[in-house]
Design an enzyme around this catalytic site. Structure first.
Site, PDB file in Angstrom:
ATOM      1  N   GLY A  67       0.789  -1.218   0.000  1.00 11.78           N
ATOM      2  CA  GLY A  67       0.000   0.000   0.000  1.00 11.78           C
ATOM      3  C   GLY A  67       0.823   1.270   0.000  1.00 11.78           C
ATOM      4  O   GLY A  67       0.270   2.369  -0.123  1.00 11.78           O
ATOM      5  N   ASP A  68       2.144   1.164   0.122  1.00 16.09           N
ATOM      6  CA  ASP A  68       3.008   2.341   0.169  1.00 16.09           C
ATOM      7  C   ASP A  68       2.946   3.087  -1.168  1.00 16.09           C
ATOM      8  O   ASP A  68       3.058   2.494  -2.253  1.00 16.09           O
ATOM      9  CB  ASP A  68       4.447   1.901   0.464  1.00 16.09           C
ATOM     10  N   LEU A  69       2.799   4.409  -1.092  1.00 17.00           N
ATOM     11  CA  LEU A  69       2.634   5.207  -2.309  1.00 17.00           C
ATOM     12  C   LEU A  69       3.842   5.090  -3.229  1.00 17.00           C
ATOM     13  O   LEU A  69       3.702   4.979  -4.452  1.00 17.00           O
ATOM     14  CB  LEU A  69       2.391   6.674  -1.942  1.00 17.00           C
ATOM     15  N   GLY A  70       5.043   5.122  -2.658  1.00 19.75           N
ATOM     16  CA  GLY A  70       6.239   5.020  -3.483  1.00 19.75           C
ATOM     17  C   GLY A  70       6.331   3.688  -4.206  1.00 19.75           C
ATOM     18  O   GLY A  70       6.681   3.637  -5.395  1.00 19.75           O
TER      19      GLY A  70
END
Length: 218
Positions: free
Chosen positions: A161-164
C-alpha cells in the site's frame, strides 16, 4: 533453540537476494543495474524507528524530518526514549508539528514500549513482531513492515500500500492497482520482497516518478 531469522544486514544474505531477483525478473534486473549495490542501512534503535514511522505517515519526508528534529529537541537529551516522550504532554508534542491524532499515537507508543519488549524483536518471527506492533493504537501493518524491513532486515516484506512502491510498480510494470502488484511479488520476488521494495524506492529517486521520497520512507 530456534535460530534467528535471516537478516539482510548480512552481506551474504543480501547478495543472495539480489542475485535471485536478477534471475527472476528482467525488469527489476534493469533497475538493479542502474541503481547499483543494495544498501539497507540498519536502524538499531527500534523505539526511535517506530517514532519516526509514526511521524512520517502521510506527510513528505522533508516535513517528517523537520518534525522529528523538533520533537527530539523537546526531549531532555535530544533523543527519542519512552521515558522522555511519556514526560511530554500532548500539547508539547503537538507544538513540534504533529496533529493531535499523531501526538496521541506517540504517547500510546511511549506508554506501550515496555510491554512490547522490543529487545526480543530480532529473534521473533515476522508474524509475532507484527502482532506486537499493531497491538498499539495508531500502529498498523505498514508501521510493522517498516520495523521488519529497516529495523530487523527481514528479507520478505512488501508494503504494497506504500505510495512510493505503487508509483514505481506503475512506472515499471503498468500495475494500476494493488492486487496485480501483490500477485507479481508473491510469484516472482518472494522470498526477497524486501530487496525488491528497496530497489523500487530507489527507482523512484533515480527517475523522479514522484516527489518527496528520498532514500527511505522512514
Amino acid at each position: 533453540m530456534n535460530s534467528p531469522p535471516p537478516c539482510l544486514f548480512n552481506e551474504d544474505v543480501a547478495a543472495t537476494g539480489v542475485h535471485a531477483l536478477r534471475e527472476a525478473d528482467p525488469v527489476l534486473c534493469g533497475v538493479i543495474d542502474r541503481v547499483g549495490p543494495f544498501r539497507l542501512k540498519p536502524e538499531k534503535d527500534l523505539f526511535a524507528l517506530l517514532v519516526r514511522v509514526v511521524i512520517s505517515q502521510q506527510i513528505s519526508m522533508a516535513a517528517a524530518k523537520t518534525v522529528a528534529a523538533r520533537l527530539k529537541a523537546a526531549t531532555p537529551r535530544g533523543k527519542f526514549t519512552a521515558t522522555a516522550l511519556r514526560a511530554l504532554s500532548i500539547e508539547e508534542i503537538r507544538a513540534c508539528g504533529l496533529s493531535g491524532v499523531k501526538a496521541g499515537y506517540v504517547k500510546n507508543l511511549a506508554e506501550a514500549a515496555r510491554g512490547m519488549k522490543l529487545k526480543e524483536f530480532p529473534t521473533l518471527p515476522d508474524a509475532e513482531v507484527t502482532a506486537r506492533v499493531t497491538a498499539v493504537k495508531g500502529l498498523g501493518p505498514w508501521t510493522a513492515r517498516m520495523v521488519l524491513m529497516f529495523g530487523l532486515g527481514r528479507p520478505d516484506v512488501l508494503p504494497v500500500g506504500d505510495l512510493g512502491i505503487r508509483n514505481a510498480a506503475r512506472s515499471l510494470y503498468g500495475f494500476d492497482t494493488v492486487p496485480p502488484l501483490a500477485e507479481h511479488a508473491a510469484d516472482v520476488w518472494a522470498p526477497w520482497r524486501t530487496v525488491a521494495a528497496w530497489y523500487l524506492w530507489r527507482h523512484i529517486d533515480t527517475v523522479g516518478v514522484t516527489e518527496g521520497l528520498h532514500d527511505y520512507p522512514v
